[in-house]
Design a protein around this motif. Structure first.
Motif, PDB file in Angstrom:
ATOM      1  N   PHE A 318       0.671  -0.746  -0.363  1.00 23.21           N
ATOM      2  CA  PHE A 318      -0.041   0.112   0.065  1.00 23.21           C
ATOM      3  C   PHE A 318       0.771   1.226   0.185  1.00 23.21           C
ATOM      4  CE2 PHE A 318      -2.627   3.221   2.021  1.00 23.21           C
ATOM      5  CZ  PHE A 318      -3.041   3.797   1.370  1.00 23.21           C
ATOM      6  N   VAL A 364       7.706  11.361  11.801  1.00 22.57           N
ATOM      7  CA  VAL A 364       6.576  10.964  11.150  1.00 22.57           C
ATOM      8  C   VAL A 364       6.615   9.722   9.653  1.00 22.57           C
ATOM      9  CG1 VAL A 364       5.103  12.363   9.285  1.00 22.57           C
ATOM     10  CG2 VAL A 364       6.083  13.181  11.426  1.00 22.57           C
ATOM     11  N   ILE A 368       4.167   6.520   8.456  1.00 30.00           N
ATOM     12  CA  ILE A 368       3.695   6.689   7.476  1.00 30.00           C
ATOM     13  C   ILE A 368       3.874   4.786   7.418  1.00 30.00           C
ATOM     14  CG2 ILE A 368       3.790   6.845   4.905  1.00 30.00           C
ATOM     15  CD1 ILE A 368       4.274  10.166   6.071  1.00 30.00           C
ATOM     16  N   LEU A 374       0.082  -2.033   7.672  1.00 27.25           N
ATOM     17  CA  LEU A 374      -0.838  -2.205   8.183  1.00 27.25           C
ATOM     18  C   LEU A 374      -2.305  -2.341   7.198  1.00 27.25           C
ATOM     19  CD1 LEU A 374      -0.876  -0.285  11.411  1.00 27.25           C
ATOM     20  CD2 LEU A 374      -0.811  -3.181  11.175  1.00 27.25           C
TER      21      LEU A 374
ATOM     22  N   ALA B  96      -1.426   4.600  21.014  1.00 24.22           N
ATOM     23  CA  ALA B  96      -0.949   3.676  19.319  1.00 24.22           C
ATOM     24  C   ALA B  96      -0.303   2.076  19.450  1.00 24.22           C
ATOM     25  CB  ALA B  96       0.138   5.095  19.140  1.00 24.22           C
ATOM     26  N   THR B 100      -2.432  -0.340  16.947  1.00 26.65           N
ATOM     27  CA  THR B 100      -1.125  -1.242  15.563  1.00 26.65           C
ATOM     28  C   THR B 100      -1.508  -2.654  16.018  1.00 26.65           C
ATOM     29  OG1 THR B 100       0.411  -0.390  16.901  1.00 26.65           O
ATOM     30  CG2 THR B 100      -0.400   1.026  15.274  1.00 26.65           C
ATOM     31  N   ASN B 125      -4.284   5.352  -1.728  1.00 26.78           N
ATOM     32  CA  ASN B 125      -4.718   6.677  -0.941  1.00 26.78           C
ATOM     33  C   ASN B 125      -4.291   7.353  -0.311  1.00 26.78           C
ATOM     34  OD1 ASN B 125      -7.088   7.533  -0.001  1.00 26.78           O
ATOM     35  ND2 ASN B 125      -8.207   5.407   0.191  1.00 26.78           N
ATOM     36  N   LEU B 128      -5.884   8.617   3.016  1.00 33.37           N
ATOM     37  CA  LEU B 128      -4.982   8.414   4.013  1.00 33.37           C
ATOM     38  C   LEU B 128      -4.126   8.455   4.143  1.00 33.37           C
ATOM     39  CD1 LEU B 128      -6.660   4.551   3.609  1.00 33.37           C
ATOM     40  CD2 LEU B 128      -6.951   6.375   5.613  1.00 33.37           C
ATOM     41  N   GLU B 129      -3.018   8.258   3.212  1.00 32.54           N
ATOM     42  CA  GLU B 129      -1.382   8.867   3.668  1.00 32.54           C
ATOM     43  C   GLU B 129      -1.421   9.940   3.765  1.00 32.54           C
ATOM     44  OE1 GLU B 129       0.952   7.195   3.243  1.00 32.54           O
ATOM     45  OE2 GLU B 129       0.134   5.417   1.314  1.00 32.54           O
ATOM     46  N   TRP B 132      -2.167   9.638   7.467  1.00 32.01           N
ATOM     47  CA  TRP B 132      -1.168   9.242   8.754  1.00 32.01           C
ATOM     48  C   TRP B 132      -0.100   9.646   8.814  1.00 32.01           C
ATOM     49  CZ3 TRP B 132      -3.763   4.521   7.235  1.00 32.01           C
ATOM     50  CH2 TRP B 132      -3.526   4.027   6.260  1.00 32.01           C
ATOM     51  N   THR B 133      -0.264  11.673   7.791  1.00 30.21           N
ATOM     52  CA  THR B 133       0.562  12.442   7.863  1.00 30.21           C
ATOM     53  C   THR B 133       0.510  13.512   8.867  1.00 30.21           C
ATOM     54  OG1 THR B 133       1.746  11.792   5.432  1.00 30.21           O
ATOM     55  CG2 THR B 133       2.965  13.507   6.655  1.00 30.21           C
ATOM     56  N   PRO B 136       0.322  12.000  13.125  1.00 28.34           N
ATOM     57  CA  PRO B 136       0.966  11.941  13.623  1.00 28.34           C
ATOM     58  C   PRO B 136       1.908  12.911  13.849  1.00 28.34           C
ATOM     59  CG  PRO B 136       1.221   9.684  12.608  1.00 28.34           C
ATOM     60  CD  PRO B 136      -0.087  11.163  11.758  1.00 28.34           C
ATOM     61  N   PHE B 137       2.138  14.181  12.833  1.00 28.86           N
ATOM     62  CA  PHE B 137       2.717  15.459  12.103  1.00 28.86           C
ATOM     63  C   PHE B 137       2.206  16.782  13.806  1.00 28.86           C
ATOM     64  CE2 PHE B 137       3.999  19.502  11.308  1.00 28.86           C
ATOM     65  CZ  PHE B 137       5.442  19.732  11.523  1.00 28.86           C
ATOM     66  N   LEU B 140       2.848  14.789  17.171  1.00 29.52           N
ATOM     67  CA  LEU B 140       4.311  14.906  17.884  1.00 29.52           C
ATOM     68  C   LEU B 140       4.520  16.283  18.231  1.00 29.52           C
ATOM     69  CD1 LEU B 140       5.697  12.649  15.439  1.00 29.52           C
ATOM     70  CD2 LEU B 140       6.079  12.922  18.160  1.00 29.52           C
TER      71      LEU B 140
END
Ligand code: HEM
Ligand SMILES: [Cu+2]
Ligand SMILES: [Cu+2]
Lengths: 623, 357
Positions: A318, A364, A368, A374, B96, B100, B125, B128-129, B132-133, B136-137, B140
């Protein structure tokens, strides 16, 4: 580019036609990338056993402080004191050698050396590395380095004992610790050979990947393994020279009376003449390599698992582009976070703040990657080969070790956690165990290509489960004593009231470590047994898409007996809707898969025909 | 003899294991059916679930039962702030970690191989990317920001009225020096170190005359304390776990760390119920053979007790009168005065007079 690669390819190919091999050219001074890869592998595995054995010896000391170790005297001689204990100096030497061996000899040479050599030509469709000679040289320099490092274990004053980071002044002053005498000199010489080996190897990997990809294999069709090896080599090329510089200055300070790292020292009853040097300078130089080094160790493992997880989930990885992007991000960022190892070294606290920001940003791209793994598993069709199990194990370690990095990257928290067992737990999970699992996954997955036979799966499962559970039993508890403040590199923990109540936990960890190490012999047996008596491997045992599975069962010199195959598609066409099988190899043109093509892929068919015509034109004269 | 028996036993077991393995693999070859939907696939998937449950169970149970054993009571003003940051980070990373891992170990069970099913072709996708960038950014960034603020406050310049204590590491112990009544530490020079003057105190500097050295650190509760840290041979590191304090000791480069202790030693004795409780400083930078035993005791007193203790300490010069010779001629009188030598001599001569009477 293409003419160049053509020339190189045909050279090797011709050689292949008429030459005889004897034992020396085949196994010893070979220039064949596959054999060199295996040389790295076997040497790396031997080192892993040595490094593991060393850790067991010091785990005995920590877990069973009252045990009489006289029975080790035949091996360790004078290092066992009269009362049957390990000498504290030797304890430090063991820790140092264990760290050095594991980081450099096992997980840099053994992992990156093995798989970069073995897989790069096979997966990019090249007949060999850009320079076979340099490749052989790289191995033999590593071998010389190994011999020197190993020999330092047997000298009277013992091997280097300043920790694997060998901070001066401890490592610079022979009167500070016996390990800083001859042992440290040997350490430095060995590392110089090691650095040379890594650089020569790295240049070769980079040149090969850039110049020798087969027709049609553009960078956006490369398997993630190759991307990982490529970026690893670049990181190595940029960071190892700095370690070389650091080591060189240390050599000067040790032998030629300079003061790069030394200042205002009074030791052994005398004041030394050195003034004006800076011990912190060494730390900056060392960690400029040291931090990228953890990615040198980790990236190949991540590349390998990306490949294995996609194959065994029967599903495209993915976010292929995001995976490349995050590796690129890690590559760049890995050079600007080094001082997070130095928050309390006395450097300017403002500098600490900057490195704290940069460090937490590098989390980060790592996040990713985890989410992408997952999602790749999600709705897959998972088959649990041993390699797949180890890959899932890697993801688990990568998560648990990566998350503790968020504590350590935070300067305010690092005040308490720095140089405690929390750090030991952290890096053993994220760097040690994760990379080790990547290496194991790679071996189980590509063993059929290396030796033409299958490893035993049942033994593999047993090996995996014992090791997976074992690693957690060994390293997870270390977080607890770390939070309680127990410092690392301690010979004994009973001197302090605050730490003296951890005996039970330490005993538990040691027992778990012994069991985990023992389980590795299942692997050793499986490996050598299967090499000779394993089931013969089918051509493509895992139904994989990449090029190495288009070679003969045991590929000879030049890898492909006929033409090198042409590549038409990316390596992750698994379970494509409309396709006949649940995988489409990279060598199948879009023109043959009209039923499964996506709209934009149909447009590529014309391009393919052009490639084919060109391919025939160029290769004709050869055959 | 016994060893031999054990050896033979082990060998026997190994041979039996080998034979079993051989039979198993021969049967495997004979059967030849390489079925991916095999029992192994099921077993492995189930083992992941088992691992998930047992692993988390053990982790939670052990952490809960032994919480106090592994969390040190905190005794400095900045300590609770560091601790709260620690537990916030623990909470966030903990969530997390758990989420996970639930996914990672449940997917094998949910999606194990089935030859009648195809995996879902889902290569990309971007939404989605992106998600999840960014998530977390942001998370953090919050952690970094609070960490940054805590760090800048902790490492800010020490208040001017801080009690100064010099701690020097060497193989393999610590030495402690106080500035005396003038509040100023005298200069030092590593070239004049000797067996008695381990600090290399420079007695041509008038500030040094009333400096005194001790074998343990004594500090007042509730007042800022500045540790001036150095080393004279190799790297060491001052680590006082209860104060959440750590700083390397570097030869040739003095470092420092300031903090405010909030609990006296006897407060801690009450809190922990341990009558023998002592604050300790440990060395956390590898420094050679005795690294593991470089202990320095710290005693925190109530301010009044502290003043009393401070006043009762004898200066280095007073205790080592020979070093008066190193004091330049013109300062010698001053040195006798400030170091307390004069007082003492007067005292003894008074005594002599008295006894003579
Ligand atoms: C058999 C499994 C292993 C065990 C039981 C083990 C155990 C340990 C322990 C307890 C320490 C700390 C010793 C001390 O501070 O006194 C240590 C240090 C270290 N280990 Fe391992 N380890 C294992 C495998 C590995 C692997 C695979 C790596 C690869 C990265 C590794 C890398 C290191 C490093 C870099 C250090 C630090 C050395 C130093 O402090 O200078 N270990 N190991
Ligand atoms: Cu780092
Ligand atoms: Cu130390």
């Amino acid at each position: 580019m293409s003419t160049l690669s053509q020339n190189i390819n045909s050279d090797v190919h011709e050689e292949h036609e008429h030459h005889e091999e004897n034992w020396v050219t085949k196994y010893l001074f070979t220039t064949d990338h596959k054999m060199i890869g295996k040389q790295f592998l076997i040497t790396g595995l031997v080192w892993a056993l040595i490094g593991g054995a060393l850790s067991l010896i010091f785990r005995l000391q920590l877990g069973f402080p009252d045990m009489n170790l006289d029975w080790l005297r035949p091996i360790l001689g004078e290092w066992i004191t009269d009362s049957g204990k390990i000498d504290p100096n030797f304890y430090l030497a063991l820790v140092t050698m264990h760290g050095t061996i594991m980081v450099f000899f096992v997980l840099t040479a053994g992992l990156s050396g093995t798989f970069s050599n073995f897989l790069i030509p096979l997966q990019i469709g090249a007949r060999d590395m850009a320079s076979g000679f340099m490749n052989a040289l790289s191995y033999w320099l590593f071998f010389i380095s190994s011999v020197i490092m190993l020999s330092s274990l047997f000298i009277e004053t013992g091997p280097a004992a300043g920790g694997w980071v060998v901070y001066p002044p401890l490592s610079a002053l022979p009167q500070a610790v016996p390990g800083s005498q001859l042992g440290m000199t040997l350490w430095l010489i060995a590392m110089v050979f090691f650095i040379a080996s890594t650089l020569i190897g790295g240049i070769n990997y980079i040149a090969t990947i850039i110049n020798m990809r087969t027709k049609g294999l553009s960078f956006n069709k490369l398997p993630l393994t190759i991307w990982a090896f490529f970026l690893t080599a670049i990181i190595g090329l940029l960071s190892f020279p700095v370690l070389f510089a650091a080591a060189l200055l240390l050599v000067f300070d040790r032998s030629f009376g300079t003061s790069f790292y030394l200042s205002e020292i009074y030791i052994g009853g005398e004041a030394l003449p050195n003034v004006g040097g800076s011990a912190v300078l060494y730390q900056h130089l060392f960690w400029f390599l040291g931090h990228p080094e953890v990615y040198i160790v980790l990236l190949p493992a991540l590349g390998i698992t990306s490949e294995i997880i996609a194959t065994n989930a029967r599903k495209p990885i993915f976010g292929y582009k995001a995976m490349i992007g995050s590796m690129l991000g890690i590559t760049v960022l890995s050079f600007v976070v080094w001082a997070h190892h130095m928050f309390v070294s006395g450097m300017n606290p403002f500098l600490g703040s900057i490195f704290m920001f940069l460090t937490l940003i590098i989390a980060v791209p790592s996040a990713i990657k985890v989410f992408n793994y997952l999602t790749t598993l999600w709705k897959g069709n998972l088959q649990f080969t041993t390699a797949m199990l180890f890959s899932i194990g890697l993801v688990s370690f990568f998560i648990s070790g990566g998350l503790t990095g968020i504590f350590l990257g935070n300067a305010a928290l690092d005040i308490q956690l720095h140089d405690t067992y929390f750090v030991v737990a952290h890096f053993h999970l994220v760097m040690g165990s994760a990379s080790f699992f990547g290496m194991m996954a790679g071996i189980y997955h590509w063993f059929p290509k290396m030796y033409g036979r299958m490893m035993d799966e049942k033994l593999g499962y047993l090996h995996f489960w014992l090791t997976f559970v074992g690693v957690y039993l060994v390293f997870f508890p270390m977080h607890y004593i770390g939070i309680a403040g127990f410092p690392r590199r301690y010979y004994s923990f009973t001197n302090f009231d605050a730490f003296s109540s951890f005996t039970d936990l330490n005993t538990f960890i040691s027992i778990a470590a012994i069991l985990t190490m023992s389980a590795q012999f299942i692997f050793v047996f499986n490996f050598f047994y299967s090499m000779y008596r394993g089931r013969k491997a089918p051509l493509n045992p895992w139904k994989s898409t990449t090029l190495e599975w288009t070679t003969p069962r045991v590929p000879g010199h030049g890898n492909w007996p006929g033409k090198v195959p042409v590549v038409y598609r990316w390596p992750y066409d698994y379970s494509k809707p409309g396709a006949e099988d649940d995988f489409i190899p990279q060598t199948v043109p879009y023109s043959e898969t009209k039923s499964s093509n996506l709209p934009h892929e149909n447009e590529l068919i014309e391009l393919e025909e052009e490639i084919n015509r060109e391919d025939e034109k160029v290769t004709e004269p050869q055959n | 003899m016994f060893n031999l028996l054990v050896g033979a036993g082990v060998l026997l077991v190994l041979v039996i294991l080998y034979l079993l393995f051989r039979i198993q693999s021969l049967i495997g070859i004979a059967k030849k059916s390489k079925n991916i939907e095999s029992t192994s696939n099921n077993v492995n998937a189930n083992l992941f679930i088992l691992f998930l449950i047992v692993g988390f169970g053990a982790m939670f149970y052990y952490s809960y039962v032994n919480f106090d054993k592994y969390t040190l009571p905190v005794a400095s003003e900045h300590g609770p702030r560091v601790d709260s940051l620690f537990w916030w980070t623990m909470g966030i990373t903990g969530v997390a970690f758990i989420l996970t891992h639930i996914l990672l170990f449940i997917f094998p069970k949910m999606y194990k191989y089935d030859k009648n099913r195809r995996a879902f072709y889902y290569p990309v996708n971007n939404k989605l990317e992106f998600l999840w960038t960014v998530v977390p950014f942001v998370v953090l960034s919050i952690l970094i920001f609070s960490g940054f603020r805590a760090w800048t406050d902790i490492t800010a310049k020490a208040p001017d009225d801080a009690e100064v204590v010099e701690i020097m590491g060497y193989q393999f112990a610590w030495s402690v020096r106080y500035p005396g009544n003038d509040g100023k530490l005298g200069n030092y020079d590593f070239r004049i170190i000797d067996a008695t003057n381990e600090f290399g105190i420079d007695f041509s500097d008038a500030n040094s005359f009333d400096d005194f050295t001790t074998r343990k650190v004594v500090i007042p509760k509730g007042k800022p304390v500045l540790f001036k840290i150095r080393a004279r041979d190799v790297l060491h590191s001052v680590f006082a776990p209860h104060f959440r304090l750590k700083m390397d000791a570097v030869p040739g480069m003095p470092t420092s760390f300031w903090f405010t202790p909030t609990k006296s030693t006897s407060d801690m004795r009450q809190e922990t119920g341990n009558e023998n409780f002592k604050y300790e400083i440990a060395c956390t930078e590898i420094c050679g053979r005795g690294h593991f035993s470089m202990k320095l005791e710290v005693e925190v007193l109530e301010p009044a007790q502290y003043e009393e203790w401070y006043a009762s300490q004898k200066s280095f010069l007073d205790r080592n009168e020979d070093y008066l010779a190193k004091v330049p001629e013109k300062y010698r009188d001053l040195a006798m005065e400030v170091s307390g030598i004069k007082d003492r001599e007067k005292g003894t001569s008074d005594n002599n007079v008295n006894s003579a009477l």
